[in-house]
Design a protein around this motif. Sequence first.
Motif, PDB file in Angstrom:
ATOM      1  N   THR A   3      25.680  41.690  40.645  1.00 24.05           N
ATOM      2  CA  THR A   3      26.437  42.938  40.681  1.00 24.05           C
ATOM      3  C   THR A   3      27.818  42.716  40.077  1.00 24.05           C
ATOM      4  N   ARG A   4      28.449  43.806  39.744  1.00 22.84           N
ATOM      5  CA  ARG A   4      29.791  43.735  39.173  1.00 22.84           C
ATOM      6  C   ARG A   4      30.766  43.138  40.174  1.00 22.84           C
ATOM      7  N   ALA A   5      30.655  43.527  41.449  1.00 22.04           N
ATOM      8  CA  ALA A   5      31.559  43.006  42.473  1.00 22.04           C
ATOM      9  C   ALA A   5      31.422  41.492  42.624  1.00 22.04           C
ATOM     10  N   THR A   6      30.191  41.000  42.546  1.00 21.49           N
ATOM     11  CA  THR A   6      29.971  39.558  42.637  1.00 21.49           C
ATOM     12  C   THR A   6      30.626  38.841  41.463  1.00 21.49           C
ATOM     13  N   ALA A   7      30.443  39.365  40.269  1.00 21.10           N
ATOM     14  CA  ALA A   7      31.031  38.740  39.082  1.00 21.10           C
ATOM     15  C   ALA A   7      32.556  38.753  39.148  1.00 21.10           C
ATOM     16  N   ILE A   8      33.138  39.854  39.594  1.00 23.37           N
ATOM     17  CA  ILE A   8      34.593  39.947  39.705  1.00 23.37           C
ATOM     18  C   ILE A   8      35.101  38.972  40.760  1.00 23.37           C
ATOM     19  N   THR A   9      34.413  38.904  41.893  1.00 24.18           N
ATOM     20  CA  THR A   9      34.820  37.992  42.961  1.00 24.18           C
ATOM     21  C   THR A   9      34.751  36.540  42.501  1.00 24.18           C
ATOM     22  N   VAL A  10      33.656  36.184  41.835  1.00 21.16           N
ATOM     23  CA  VAL A  10      33.511  34.814  41.341  1.00 21.16           C
ATOM     24  C   VAL A  10      34.596  34.510  40.306  1.00 21.16           C
ATOM     25  N   GLY A  11      34.850  35.436  39.395  1.00 19.04           N
ATOM     26  CA  GLY A  11      35.875  35.234  38.373  1.00 19.04           C
ATOM     27  C   GLY A  11      37.258  35.048  38.964  1.00 19.04           C
ATOM     28  N   LEU A  12      37.640  35.906  39.899  1.00 15.12           N
ATOM     29  CA  LEU A  12      38.957  35.775  40.531  1.00 15.12           C
ATOM     30  C   LEU A  12      39.048  34.505  41.371  1.00 15.12           C
ATOM     31  N   ALA A  13      37.974  34.171  42.075  1.00 19.67           N
ATOM     32  CA  ALA A  13      37.985  32.946  42.888  1.00 19.67           C
ATOM     33  C   ALA A  13      38.146  31.717  42.004  1.00 19.67           C
TER      34      ALA A  13
END
Length: 150
Positions: A3-13
């Motif tokens: 999901t987009r939220a997962t990708a954003i979370t992984v990227g920011l982390a």
Amino acid sequence: MSTRATAITVGLALYVALVLVFYGLHRLAFGGGGGPYPLWYSVGELVFNAAKAVVPGLAIGWLYRTRALRIGAAVGAVGGVIEVVLLGALTGIPFAEFPSRMAVATIFTAVTSAFTNAVGAAAGEFLRKDAKPSNPTLESDAPQAARPSP
């Protein structure tokens, strides 16, 4: 597909983790506040700055292939702002003085991080398209008979 939220979370982390590791290396190299510039730190600085520039975007492009360029740019910009605020807090800049002293650094860090992470996201999207799946029966164009039944 993630999901987009997962990708954003992984990227920011990943972005924040790389910033913190880089800060830790800096503290390790210059714990006393100064001294000679160690050779291992100069190599580490290059590697971690390059990784911070593209790895979060690369992860986004790999995990979320739709609109990866835009999402990589957004995560890079937000990560750049977080980086400046986080490093400002860790180095002891008072938040009352932060806007006047760090406004230019925040703007340029956000813009350059947005650009480089967008490039990383495009690379991740490209690499994911050309990657061979580890399980050929899960390919989107595999015949229906070859796919596992639910």
